[in-house]
Design a protein around this motif. Structure first.
Motif, PDB file in Angstrom:
ATOM      1  N   UNK A 369      -8.305   7.664 -56.017  1.00 47.88           N
ATOM      2  CA  UNK A 369      -7.878   8.620 -57.040  1.00 47.88           C
ATOM      3  C   UNK A 369      -6.428   9.055 -56.853  1.00 47.88           C
ATOM      4  N   UNK A 370      -5.785   8.615 -55.777  1.00 47.76           N
ATOM      5  CA  UNK A 370      -4.426   9.046 -55.496  1.00 47.76           C
ATOM      6  C   UNK A 370      -3.380   8.205 -56.198  1.00 47.76           C
ATOM      7  N   UNK A 371      -3.774   7.022 -56.630  1.00 48.25           N
ATOM      8  CA  UNK A 371      -2.802   6.073 -57.190  1.00 48.25           C
ATOM      9  C   UNK A 371      -3.164   5.733 -58.626  1.00 48.25           C
ATOM     10  N   UNK A 372      -2.203   5.150 -59.338  1.00 45.49           N
ATOM     11  CA  UNK A 372      -2.435   4.796 -60.739  1.00 45.49           C
ATOM     12  C   UNK A 372      -3.516   3.730 -60.874  1.00 45.49           C
ATOM     13  N   UNK A 373      -3.489   2.738 -59.980  1.00 48.05           N
ATOM     14  CA  UNK A 373      -4.501   1.683 -59.980  1.00 48.05           C
ATOM     15  C   UNK A 373      -4.838   1.340 -58.550  1.00 48.05           C
ATOM     16  N   UNK A 374      -6.135   1.206 -58.265  1.00 43.35           N
ATOM     17  CA  UNK A 374      -6.568   0.928 -56.896  1.00 43.35           C
ATOM     18  C   UNK A 374      -7.434  -0.328 -56.884  1.00 43.35           C
ATOM     19  N   UNK A 375      -7.166  -1.213 -55.938  1.00 42.58           N
ATOM     20  CA  UNK A 375      -7.983  -2.415 -55.792  1.00 42.58           C
ATOM     21  C   UNK A 375      -9.043  -2.170 -54.734  1.00 42.58           C
ATOM     22  N   UNK A 376     -10.286  -2.059 -55.180  1.00 41.84           N
ATOM     23  CA  UNK A 376     -11.409  -1.871 -54.258  1.00 41.84           C
ATOM     24  C   UNK A 376     -11.660  -3.178 -53.514  1.00 41.84           C
ATOM     25  N   UNK A 377     -12.041  -3.067 -52.249  1.00 42.19           N
ATOM     26  CA  UNK A 377     -12.272  -4.280 -51.453  1.00 42.19           C
ATOM     27  C   UNK A 377     -13.293  -3.996 -50.364  1.00 42.19           C
ATOM     28  N   UNK A 378     -13.916  -5.062 -49.909  1.00 41.12           N
ATOM     29  CA  UNK A 378     -14.858  -4.920 -48.796  1.00 41.12           C
ATOM     30  C   UNK A 378     -14.136  -4.407 -47.557  1.00 41.12           C
ATOM     31  N   UNK A 379     -12.899  -4.859 -47.345  1.00 43.11           N
ATOM     32  CA  UNK A 379     -12.139  -4.423 -46.179  1.00 43.11           C
ATOM     33  C   UNK A 379     -11.912  -2.923 -46.183  1.00 43.11           C
ATOM     34  N   UNK A 380     -11.541  -2.376 -47.346  1.00 37.11           N
ATOM     35  CA  UNK A 380     -11.318  -0.931 -47.445  1.00 37.11           C
ATOM     36  C   UNK A 380     -12.601  -0.162 -47.145  1.00 37.11           C
ATOM     37  N   UNK A 381     -13.720  -0.609 -47.705  1.00 47.08           N
ATOM     38  CA  UNK A 381     -14.982   0.088 -47.480  1.00 47.08           C
ATOM     39  C   UNK A 381     -15.421  -0.024 -46.024  1.00 47.08           C
ATOM     40  N   UNK A 382     -15.192  -1.187 -45.420  1.00 47.80           N
ATOM     41  CA  UNK A 382     -15.539  -1.343 -43.992  1.00 47.80           C
ATOM     42  C   UNK A 382     -14.723  -0.382 -43.141  1.00 47.80           C
ATOM     43  N   UNK A 383     -13.446  -0.225 -43.470  1.00 51.50           N
ATOM     44  CA  UNK A 383     -12.598   0.710 -42.714  1.00 51.50           C
ATOM     45  C   UNK A 383     -13.129   2.136 -42.827  1.00 51.50           C
ATOM     46  N   UNK A 384     -13.539   2.528 -44.044  1.00 50.76           N
ATOM     47  CA  UNK A 384     -14.068   3.881 -44.234  1.00 50.76           C
ATOM     48  C   UNK A 384     -15.369   4.061 -43.463  1.00 50.76           C
ATOM     49  N   UNK A 385     -16.249   3.064 -43.542  1.00 47.23           N
ATOM     50  CA  UNK A 385     -17.531   3.152 -42.844  1.00 47.23           C
ATOM     51  C   UNK A 385     -17.324   3.231 -41.339  1.00 47.23           C
ATOM     52  N   UNK A 386     -16.395   2.413 -40.828  1.00 49.04           N
ATOM     53  CA  UNK A 386     -16.143   2.401 -39.390  1.00 49.04           C
ATOM     54  C   UNK A 386     -15.562   3.733 -38.923  1.00 49.04           C
ATOM     55  N   UNK A 387     -14.671   4.294 -39.733  1.00 53.49           N
ATOM     56  CA  UNK A 387     -14.037   5.574 -39.378  1.00 53.49           C
ATOM     57  C   UNK A 387     -15.084   6.682 -39.258  1.00 53.49           C
ATOM     58  N   UNK A 388     -16.045   6.698 -40.180  1.00 52.21           N
ATOM     59  CA  UNK A 388     -17.049   7.760 -40.190  1.00 52.21           C
ATOM     60  C   UNK A 388     -18.184   7.481 -39.206  1.00 52.21           C
ATOM     61  N   UNK A 389     -18.461   6.194 -38.942  1.00 52.48           N
ATOM     62  CA  UNK A 389     -19.600   5.835 -38.091  1.00 52.48           C
ATOM     63  C   UNK A 389     -19.276   5.878 -36.606  1.00 52.48           C
ATOM     64  N   UNK A 390     -18.009   5.723 -36.241  1.00 51.91           N
ATOM     65  CA  UNK A 390     -17.630   5.659 -34.826  1.00 51.91           C
ATOM     66  C   UNK A 390     -17.801   7.039 -34.174  1.00 51.91           C
ATOM     67  N   UNK A 392     -16.792   8.219 -31.583  1.00 52.99           N
ATOM     68  CA  UNK A 392     -15.594   8.697 -30.875  1.00 52.99           C
ATOM     69  C   UNK A 392     -14.546   9.259 -31.817  1.00 52.99           C
ATOM     70  N   UNK A 393     -14.680   9.012 -33.121  1.00 46.36           N
ATOM     71  CA  UNK A 393     -13.633   9.407 -34.062  1.00 46.36           C
ATOM     72  C   UNK A 393     -13.781  10.863 -34.494  1.00 46.36           C
ATOM     73  N   UNK A 394     -12.651  11.554 -34.740  1.00 44.37           N
ATOM     74  CA  UNK A 394     -12.706  12.929 -35.258  1.00 44.37           C
ATOM     75  C   UNK A 394     -13.456  13.003 -36.591  1.00 44.37           C
ATOM     76  N   UNK A 395     -13.317  11.950 -37.412  1.00 48.90           N
ATOM     77  CA  UNK A 395     -14.003  11.946 -38.717  1.00 48.90           C
ATOM     78  C   UNK A 395     -15.512  11.988 -38.522  1.00 48.90           C
ATOM     79  N   UNK A 396     -16.012  11.250 -37.530  1.00 47.07           N
ATOM     80  CA  UNK A 396     -17.458  11.244 -37.276  1.00 47.07           C
ATOM     81  C   UNK A 396     -17.918  12.630 -36.828  1.00 47.07           C
ATOM     82  N   UNK A 397     -17.157  13.244 -35.915  1.00 45.17           N
ATOM     83  CA  UNK A 397     -17.531  14.563 -35.405  1.00 45.17           C
ATOM     84  C   UNK A 397     -17.535  15.605 -36.511  1.00 45.17           C
TER      85      UNK A 397
END
Length: 457
Positions: A369-390, A392-397
């Protein structure tokens, strides 16, 4: 008269065998590695066998088992590619097909629910089903007035099977957790249980579909089949051709992918604003890409939408809190976002968090939602999932301390599922355009200037 395996002991045994099978394959894989085969090769083989067993069982049982499989299927983009690869083919098969009921069972349901003279309603009726879903299967036919129709027949015993499956699946939901990093599957199963009665009620489904078909009747972008006939356990709607979204995901052109993604986002946000209902089952099997209408501009593909068995009733459209919090997050107003989340129950009274940390948690998620057009991708979603699932990460905590109010549960799942499909499509989407057009609160209300007194005071 049912051929659906619905006796509780039979279905429970099939489902209970799944975790045992997972453990057995892990042992088999260890043996292969000891025997000298590479760990990577063995891991891939184990994953493939696991996928085959899991989705074969879920598909055969139909009911809640298949429904969970469909719900999970839109999240395969969140898996690491070396894990997702073996699963993808099995998931796609599950979205579009399942072992059919025999013709004599289908005929029995039609005779019981429409009448012994049910054939008089049809000029043609195909015994072989064209599609199978979690609680019913679809047959193609020609109605007595000449219209091509889709005849959805509910599986006998579907309600009993649905509840039995979901109860059993909830018992080993934790074992399914690694399939989707960062997602707690148990609340998903509970929410499905809570909505069983609605999904089984074809009258409610017909009402929801009629509302959508009326509202979108002249829409240039979205097509909803009309309801032709409805009775208990049988729903007849207009037939819809087109390219299944699963085929667009597998083989579609860039133009088709982008168009499908844009229209999917448009339907997600415009539907509640226009009908007061949220289509709550956004897996690829429920969408078609239709050729443009005659006289339309080239490439103006339309989105066909099926299956209104699960909807969220939102008389005022999507809650304004969603749009307001998104806007405030984009504006970087950490204090305002935090205050709103506390007010709505996303942060419990007993919890204290740093507003700036909450903002840092949210910003990567709302990047589209931050940009005029965004290309959704499996890589982007994997990064988000990994950030929240890890762990050790502040996002997970931080994520572990947030709360999802019950009234937002289905909206949250539908949004995540839609994002999963957009990532499967790899679509370039102007998401911000849809948010500005349809999401309450996303565009700040302009204040009316105070009237000036005639004497200038």
């Amino acid at each position: 008269m049912s051929d659906l395996p619905r006796k509780a002991v039979t279905r429970t045994a099939k489902l209970a065998a799944l975790p045992l099978g997972f453990a057995g394959r892990a042992t088999w894989g260890l043996g292969k590695r000891i025997g000298g085969r590479s760990a990577e090769l063995v891991a891939r083989e184990v994953q493939q066998r696991t996928a085959d067993q899991l989705f074969k069982t879920l598909g055969e049982l139909k009911g809640g088992a298949m429904k969970l499989g469909q719900a999970l299927s839109v999240f395969e983009s969140a898996l690491p590619e070396e894990v997702a690869g073996p699963y993808r083919a099995a998931l796609t098969k599950l979205q579009e097909a399942a072992p059919p009921l025999p013709a004599h069972t289908v005929h029995g349901v039609l005779a019981e629910r429409i009448g012994e003279d049910w054939r008089e309603y049809f000029l043609e009726f195909e015994d072989k089903p064209s599609a199978a879903a979690s609680i019913g299967q679809v047959h193609r036919g020609v109605w007595h007035d000449g219209r091509e129709v889709a005849v959805k027949v509910q599986y006998p015993g579907a309600g009993e099977a649905l509840l039995s499956d979901l109860t059993q699946l909830s018992r080993f939901a934790r074992l399914l957790g690694p399939l989707i990093p960062g997602m707690d599957i148990k609340p998903l199963i509970k929410e499905m249980r809570d909505r069983v009665s609605e999904e089984l009620d074809y009258e409610l489904e017909a009402q929801a579909q009629r509302v959508h078909a009326t509202e979108f009747a002249d829409d240039p972008d979205v097509v909803i089949p009309g309801v032709v006939h409805q009775s208990d356990q049988v729903l007849v709607t207009e037939w819809m051709d087109g390219i299944p979204l699963a085929d667009v995901i597998a083989d579609g052109t860039a133009e088709q992918r982008d168009r499908a993604g844009q229209l999917l986002a448009r339907f997600l946000f415009s539907g509640p604003a226009r009908t007061g209902l949220l289509h709550a089952d956004p897996h690829p099997g429920n969408f078609r890409l239709l050729p443009e209408e005659e006289g339309a501009s080239a490439g103006a593909w339309r989105l066909g939408v099926l299956d209104f068995g699960t909807v969220d009733r939102l008389p005022g459209g999507l809650p304004g809190t969603i749009g307001e919090s998104l806007r405030m997050t984009l504006e970087g107003d950490a204090a305002a976002v935090y205050g709103l989340l506390r007010e709505e129950g996303f942060v419990k009274e007993s919890i204290e968090l740093e507003p700036d940390e909450v903002l840092d948690y949210l910003l990567p998620i709302i990047e589209p939602a931050q940009v005029e057009e965004f290309t959704f991708s499996r890589g982007w979603l994997r990064d988000q999932a990994a950030r929240i699932a890890d762990p050790r990460s502040p996002a997970h905590q931080l994520g572990r301390q947030l709360n999802l109010p019950p009234s937002y549960l289905l909206i949250h799942r539908v949004t995540l599922s839609t994002i999963g499909v957009l990532c499967q499509l790899g679509a370039a989407v102007r998401l911000r355009d849809e948010l500005e057009a349809w999401l309450p609160g996303f565009v700040a209300e302009t204040e009316e200037p105070e009237p000036v007194a005639e004497d200038g005071v």
